[in-house]
Design a protein around this motif. Structure first.
Motif, PDB file in Angstrom:
ATOM      1  N   VAL A   8      73.891  -5.271  12.276  1.00  0.00           N
ATOM      2  CA  VAL A   8      73.348  -4.169  13.065  1.00  0.00           C
ATOM      3  C   VAL A   8      72.543  -3.262  12.150  1.00  0.00           C
ATOM      4  O   VAL A   8      73.037  -2.801  11.122  1.00  0.00           O
ATOM      5  CB  VAL A   8      74.456  -3.352  13.763  1.00  0.00           C
ATOM      6  CG1 VAL A   8      73.865  -2.101  14.414  1.00  0.00           C
ATOM      7  CG2 VAL A   8      75.177  -4.194  14.807  1.00  0.00           C
ATOM      8  N   HIS A   9      71.275  -3.049  12.521  1.00  0.00           N
ATOM      9  CA  HIS A   9      70.442  -2.028  11.896  1.00  0.00           C
ATOM     10  C   HIS A   9      70.384  -0.865  12.877  1.00  0.00           C
ATOM     11  O   HIS A   9      69.651  -0.916  13.869  1.00  0.00           O
ATOM     12  CB  HIS A   9      69.028  -2.540  11.655  1.00  0.00           C
ATOM     13  CG  HIS A   9      68.918  -3.611  10.619  1.00  0.00           C
ATOM     14  ND1 HIS A   9      67.721  -3.949  10.033  1.00  0.00           N
ATOM     15  CD2 HIS A   9      69.847  -4.435  10.046  1.00  0.00           C
ATOM     16  CE1 HIS A   9      67.906  -4.916   9.159  1.00  0.00           C
ATOM     17  NE2 HIS A   9      69.190  -5.228   9.156  1.00  0.00           N
ATOM     18  N   GLU A  10      71.175   0.160  12.612  1.00  0.00           N
ATOM     19  CA  GLU A  10      71.178   1.342  13.480  1.00  0.00           C
ATOM     20  C   GLU A  10      70.133   2.334  12.980  1.00  0.00           C
ATOM     21  O   GLU A  10      70.170   2.749  11.820  1.00  0.00           O
ATOM     22  CB  GLU A  10      72.553   1.999  13.468  1.00  0.00           C
ATOM     23  CG  GLU A  10      72.628   3.287  14.271  1.00  0.00           C
ATOM     24  CD  GLU A  10      73.928   4.044  14.046  1.00  0.00           C
ATOM     25  OE1 GLU A  10      73.877   5.281  13.918  1.00  0.00           O
ATOM     26  OE2 GLU A  10      74.990   3.392  13.974  1.00  0.00           O
ATOM     27  N   LEU A  11      69.199   2.702  13.856  1.00  0.00           N
ATOM     28  CA  LEU A  11      68.193   3.684  13.472  1.00  0.00           C
ATOM     29  C   LEU A  11      68.846   5.063  13.519  1.00  0.00           C
ATOM     30  O   LEU A  11      68.782   5.774  14.511  1.00  0.00           O
ATOM     31  CB  LEU A  11      66.972   3.607  14.385  1.00  0.00           C
ATOM     32  CG  LEU A  11      65.756   4.443  13.943  1.00  0.00           C
ATOM     33  CD1 LEU A  11      65.358   4.138  12.520  1.00  0.00           C
ATOM     34  CD2 LEU A  11      64.590   4.226  14.891  1.00  0.00           C
ATOM     35  N   PHE A  12      69.473   5.409  12.401  1.00  0.00           N
ATOM     36  CA  PHE A  12      70.233   6.646  12.310  1.00  0.00           C
ATOM     37  C   PHE A  12      69.352   7.864  12.566  1.00  0.00           C
ATOM     38  O   PHE A  12      69.751   8.800  13.257  1.00  0.00           O
ATOM     39  CB  PHE A  12      70.874   6.720  10.921  1.00  0.00           C
ATOM     40  CG  PHE A  12      71.476   8.044  10.582  1.00  0.00           C
ATOM     41  CD1 PHE A  12      72.709   8.414  11.100  1.00  0.00           C
ATOM     42  CD2 PHE A  12      70.818   8.933   9.743  1.00  0.00           C
ATOM     43  CE1 PHE A  12      73.273   9.649  10.794  1.00  0.00           C
ATOM     44  CE2 PHE A  12      71.373  10.154   9.419  1.00  0.00           C
ATOM     45  CZ  PHE A  12      72.602  10.517   9.955  1.00  0.00           C
ATOM     46  N   SER A  13      68.135   7.849  12.009  1.00  0.00           N
ATOM     47  CA  SER A  13      67.249   8.986  12.230  1.00  0.00           C
ATOM     48  C   SER A  13      65.793   8.574  12.073  1.00  0.00           C
ATOM     49  O   SER A  13      65.422   7.937  11.082  1.00  0.00           O
ATOM     50  CB  SER A  13      67.551  10.118  11.244  1.00  0.00           C
ATOM     51  OG  SER A  13      66.707  11.230  11.497  1.00  0.00           O
ATOM     52  N   ASN A  14      65.004   8.931  13.066  1.00  0.00           N
ATOM     53  CA  ASN A  14      63.540   8.922  12.933  1.00  0.00           C
ATOM     54  C   ASN A  14      63.013  10.268  13.420  1.00  0.00           C
ATOM     55  O   ASN A  14      61.929  10.361  13.985  1.00  0.00           O
ATOM     56  CB  ASN A  14      62.907   7.763  13.695  1.00  0.00           C
ATOM     57  CG  ASN A  14      63.162   7.837  15.197  1.00  0.00           C
ATOM     58  OD1 ASN A  14      64.014   8.602  15.662  1.00  0.00           O
ATOM     59  ND2 ASN A  14      62.425   7.045  15.963  1.00  0.00           N
TER      60      ASN A  14
END
Length: 878
Positions: free
Chosen positions: A400-406
């Protein structure tokens, strides 16, 4: 340790010459940048030239690699599919893919050229949210504009509209997970063959929603009149709406999960395909093998040595290992990040000789250069944002690559590097973003930002950086940043970053030298010859590095070096001095951290194409090891009203330490301007250095400190303090330190441990500077010491350099442009070389006349004998 000598300044050179004249470097022994068996990678995608959708540029794109040569780009900011096509993939017009097999290719600044799809476009889209609610699609961009209104890299849409969450690797590829108007959406893509033609299938699952949702599949028109050759069919719990301009899928409000499939092909009728159940099963182990390398310990007896760690270049996947950073888990496992989007887990680094095992953890990231660890979780900063990498089934690979913050913007500019990510107190992060803008002015280029602990909010701590690289004191929260010498940055600064201050750099798209706010002054300036390309700072907490424990160090890229940063908080404002710990690197370092198992510092780095460097090594990893030998470094450097206080950790030879001739001091200033860097200026405005002659030197009662009396001490932009003394045990101690004295506190001899002494400030006659040797060998030494070879090639197979070649220069014809922009030519002789060093703008190489870089004058900086040695060395390069 550096000997005591004259150190010069400033950025040599010019920019990339005509690409057709670029050296033909040997091919690299890697496989393809896009791996055959990995289902996605991240990239910019420029589809504007096809005319499908206004401004169809994707700064943050997930490229899905499908079967049958089919591809799709998913925009994580706008949750739209910006393009579907069939062909070879994308063009390699970006930093990582472009330099992967061609190490000499420079990545230009700006947004042109950018990666484009390589094949036949099936579908494009406009620049507006891919998911909307209500009865009608809005074709306007709802995001707050950037300073340049035309800039499309504005960051994500508001979370109430859409929010990207995860890329999940499953047994059938990848699943994209996000929310659309509050509803959880999962989608899985595949390409199949139906009746002899390829079909792209987009299978979607949408959780319950009280609203009708609209999915904008794509635009129907390519330009004002040409219809796109594509067929769209929808099956399941959704319907294709009639619209003259767009393909729109309506998902009616629903109380339970809705599933449907959108099929695409390059003809006007796509087959109807039943929705496919989206897999929940994590992907199987993709890289079961481990690569193994060795450590080569240094044989040096110095206090701080560099142990070389071999990279796993001979790995089963023929994957390049261009490391940008290494951080550590509590058990000593290194988390190593590569420019090419890979993450490796590295074990065994704490052993003296290894072996070191390398396990691939994940791939697909967008030119990451840095990472951080929080609560044993891995966070990586790339152009898409900050990813949290999760191994849900504990098989040793992230699924899983969770987009923690953009929660910050990212343009498509090639030099808006994701340069540094560091953990801050209370679980927050601090990031630094590259600031050179050649096409537009973005929201956050050249900024240092604090990201909230939940990743949902970012706050600008400072702006106006050219290329910032940061360090964070995890105990106090202090944020520091270096910057790279260049336009508006006269020499390398080290800053404290706070209070939304402005740090001096302006885009060339703005009026020259019209600053939006007062410019924050740095902790200290560092001369070009010491550090013209500064990288991150590391705090050595929980280290086992002797006198460096709990101290800050500065990493230098150009002329690779590690500096001790000695903070001075005695006066009204914090000041700092820097002094070399070691320059024995065989690769250019960028970032690193302390291994909690052995307490030593590990540094990683690679050649950033387009930045000058004195080495030709592509990448490397090393251990900075404390041997336990006595440290000869100063632990305190304090400019004072009557001179300079130096404190050491060892007792000094009292005779040498008390001799004022053992010390050399000089001051100079810089001038900030829109041009590249600055010369060194004396107080009277001429180029060169104002030399200060010590009047006396006094050793402390414990024998470990010395006070150098200096008449006429003043605040200056740059102060160099040099010494050539010995320890009481006879070890040579020859070094230079650099500081910016903003405030000169009073010297109290008794309080500082010197007893009842009176500092004699009677001026002492300066000893005449001895004429140095005039030899080719001395010229070579000077070219390395001054950083000249970071910018100028001295052999045919050098990596890319940002200035004119030196090899085969003497006797060659040189076309030039003079200060009045008149063209001419000259045969290179001794006089031309001298002139180019002392008056570099007099006759600039024609290929570099319009470059972003410029070499300053070395008049008054190098001595006559040093100048002649440089001329001899350049003449010898055949």
């Amino acid at each position: 340790m550096k000997p005591l000598f004259l150190l010069a300044l400033l950025s040599l050179t010019a920019s990339a010459a005509d690409p057709s004249k670029k050296p033909n470097y040997p091919p690299q022994p890697w496989g393809t940048w896009v791996e055959a068996d990995f289902p996605f990678f991240s990239s910019i995608l420029d589809a504007r030239r096809e005319g499908v959708g206004a401004n169809n540029l994707t700064p943050r794109g997930i490229i899905l690699k499908l079967d049958h040569e089919c591809w799709a780009c998913f925009d994580t900011d706008m949750l739209r599919v910006s393009a579907i096509w069939r062909g070879k993939g994308i063009t390699d017009k970006a930093l990582a893919p472009g330099s992967y097999l061609d190490a000499g290719r420079k990545t230009p600044g700006g947004q042109f050229p950018a990666p484009q799809f390589d094949g036949k476009l099936w579908l494009g889209n406009g620049l507006f949210p891919g998911w909307q609610s209500g009865g009608k699609v809005s074709t306007t961009d709802p995001r707050e504009p950037a300073p340049s209104k035309e800039e499309v890299g504005r960051g994500p849409v508001d979370e109430s509209i859409d929010r990207f969450q995860n890329v999940r690797l499953v047994n059938e590829g990848v699943v994209l997970e996000y929310t659309a108007s509050g509803a959880e959406v999962r989608e899985w893509w595949q390409a199949s063959e139906k009746e002899g033609r390829p079909v792209v299938e987009r299978h979607l699952s949408v959780d319950a929603s009280t609203k009708d949702l609209l999915l904008v599949v794509g635009a129907k028109m390519n330009g004002p009149s040409q219809e796109v050759e594509a067929g769209i069919t929808v099956t399941g719990d959704a319907e294709l709406l009639h619209d003259d301009d767009l393909w729109i899928v309506r998902v009616p409000a629903h109380a339970k999960t809705a599933t449907f499939c959108v099929s695409h092909c390059d003809e006007h009728e796509a087959p109807a395909i039943k929705p496919h159940a989206i897999s929940e099963v994590a992907a199987a182990v993709r890289w079961p093998q481990e690569a193994v390398s060795k450590i080569k310990p240094s044989a040096s007896k110095e206090a701080y040595v560099l142990d070389h760690v071999d990279l796993p270049d001979d790995n089963p996947w023929k994957r390049a290992v261009r490391l940008g950073d290494i951080q550590f888990l509590k058990d000593g496992t290194g988390v190593a990040i590569t420019l090419d989007g890979d993450v490796w887990l590295v074990r065994g680094l704490h052993e003296m000789n290894g072996p070191v095992t390398w396990k691939r953890f994940t791939s697909g990231l967008h030119e990451p250069m840095t990472c951080a660890i929080r609560d044993e979780q891995i966070f990586v900063f790339d152009r898409n944002g900050i990813w949290k990498l999760i191994d849900t089934n504990q098989d040793g690979e992230a699924d899983v690559h969770e987009l923690f913050s953009n929660a910050f913007a990212q343009t498509a500019d090639m030099r808006e590097f994701p340069s540094t990510l560091r953990l801050a107190p209370k679980g927050e992060f601090v990031i630094a973003k590259g600031g050179q803008e050649a096409t537009t002015i973005g929201k956050h280029n050249g900024s240092v930002l604090r990201v909230s602990a939940d990743g949902k909010k970012s706050t600008v701590l400072g702006y106006g950086f050219r290329q910032p690289s940061i360090g964070v004191n995890i105990k106090t929260g202090l944020v520091t940043s270096s910057d790279q010498e260049g336009q508006y940055i006269p020499s390398t600064p080290l800053h404290i970053v706070k209070d939304h201050q402005f740090y001096g750099f302006l885009s060339d798209k703005l009026p020259k030298e019209q600053y939006p706010a007062p410019i924050a002054e740095p902790l200290t300036w560092m001369p070009h010859a010491v550090n013209s390309s500064a990288m991150s700072q590391v705090w050595l907490f929980d280290a086992k590095m002797g006198p460096l424990n709990d101290q800050m160090v500065q990493i230098c890229f150009n002329k690779p070096e590690l500096l001790r940063v000695i903070l001075n908080e005695r006066g009204k404002r914090t000041q700092a001095a820097v002094v070399s710990i070691t320059d024995e690197f065989d690769f250019p370092p960028l970032n690193g951290s302390v291994n909690p198992v052995d307490g030593q510092l590990y540094l990683a780095g690679f050649q950033v194409i387009g930045w000058g460097n004195t080495l030709d090594t592509l990448a490397g990893l090393c251990r900075v090891r404390y041997t336990g030998a006595p440290s000869l470094l100063p632990r305190e450097i304090v400019p004072m009203d009557k001179g300079v206080l130096l404190r050491f950790d060892v007792a000094l030879d009292p005779k040498k330490a008390a001799d004022p001739a053992s010390y050399s001091l000089g001051t100079w200033g810089y001038k900030r301007a829109h041009t590249y860097g600055s010369a060194q200026y004396k107080a009277d405005g001429s180029t060169g250095i104002d030399w200060l002659t010590p009047s006396g030197a006094y050793v402390s009662q414990d024998g470990k400190s010395v006070f150098v009396g200096v008449p006429g001490m003043k605040t200056e932009m740059q102060l160099r303090v040099g010494w050539s003394i010995s320890s009481a045990e006879g070890a040579a101690m020859a070094q230079n330190a650099y500081t910016t004295p903003y405030d000169l506190v009073s010297f109290d001899a008794k309080a500082e441990g010197f007893g009842e002494i009176t500092v004699d400030l009677t001026p002492r006659a300066a000893a005449a500077q001895a004429k140095g040797p005039v030899t080719i060998e001395e010229g070579l030494r000077l070219s390395q010491m001054l950083g000249c070879v970071a910018c100028h090639s001295v052999k045919d197979q050098d990596l890319f350099k940002i200035g004119p070649k030196w090899n085969k220069l003497f006797g060659a014809k040189r076309d030039y442009v003079d200060e009045k922009k008149k063209k001419g030519s000259v045969v290179v002789d001794d006089a031309y070389i001298r002139e180019s060093i002392l008056q570099p703008s007099a006759k600039r190489h024609a290929d570099f006349a319009k470059s972003e870089y410029a070499m300053p004058s070395y008049a008054g900086v190098v001595t006559d004998s040093q100048l002649e040695s440089l001329v001899l060395y350049i003449k010898s390069l055949k």
